[in-house]
Design a protein around this motif. Structure first.
Motif, mmCIF file in Angstrom:
data_model
loop_
_atom_site.group_PDB
_atom_site.id
_atom_site.type_symbol
_atom_site.label_atom_id
_atom_site.label_comp_id
_atom_site.label_asym_id
_atom_site.label_seq_id
_atom_site.Cartn_x
_atom_site.Cartn_y
_atom_site.Cartn_z
ATOM 1 N N GLN A 42 0.905 4.192 -2.828
ATOM 2 C CA GLN A 42 0.655 5.614 -2.534
ATOM 3 C C GLN A 42 1.832 6.474 -2.962
ATOM 4 O OE1 GLN A 42 -0.508 5.199 1.632
ATOM 5 N NE2 GLN A 42 -2.530 5.955 1.060
ATOM 6 N N ILE A 74 -7.198 3.292 -2.195
ATOM 7 C CA ILE A 74 -6.294 2.211 -1.800
ATOM 8 C C ILE A 74 -7.065 1.117 -1.051
ATOM 9 C CG2 ILE A 74 -4.253 1.612 -0.437
ATOM 10 C CD1 ILE A 74 -3.533 3.360 -2.834
ATOM 11 N N LEU A 116 -6.761 -1.719 -9.232
ATOM 12 C CA LEU A 116 -5.635 -0.784 -9.227
ATOM 13 C C LEU A 116 -5.452 -0.167 -10.611
ATOM 14 C CD1 LEU A 116 -3.165 0.599 -7.996
ATOM 15 C CD2 LEU A 116 -1.879 -1.519 -8.390
ATOM 16 N N LYS A 163 0.820 -1.208 0.000
ATOM 17 C CA LYS A 163 0.000 0.000 0.000
ATOM 18 C C LYS A 163 0.858 1.265 0.000
ATOM 19 C CE LYS A 163 -4.120 -0.526 2.551
ATOM 20 N NZ LYS A 163 -4.738 -0.710 3.861
ATOM 21 N N ASP A 194 -6.618 7.482 0.083
ATOM 22 C CA ASP A 194 -6.653 6.352 1.021
ATOM 23 C C ASP A 194 -7.883 5.492 0.759
ATOM 24 O OD1 ASP A 194 -4.295 7.101 2.270
ATOM 25 O OD2 ASP A 194 -5.308 8.209 3.863
#
Length: 63
Positions: free
Chosen positions: A18, A29, A39, A14, A26
């Motif tokens: 990021q 994610i 993704l 993660k 967030d």
């Protein structure tokens, strides 16, 4: 990339996601939850990339 998931280490990955794709929130994610296709779609939307470009980036960073 095997199957449609980024296997095993999603919690560890993660931070890398990021860092690489800072426009992802967030919440994005959390929704991705290790799913490769999710993704790729989020990268496409956030960066205006083609599916092929986003897939190449994901494959490059997670292979």
């Amino acid at each position: 990339m095997n199957n449609d998931r980024i296997e095993g280490n999603w919690k560890e990955m993660k931070g890398k996601v990021q860092q690489q794709w800072g426009k992802l929130t967030d919440d994005d994610i959390d929704k991705i939850d290790g799913r490769r296709e999710e993704l790729v779609g989020k990268i496409q939307k956030a960066y205006g990339k083609s599916r092929e470009e986003a897939e190449k980036e994901v494959d490059h960073h997670f292979s």
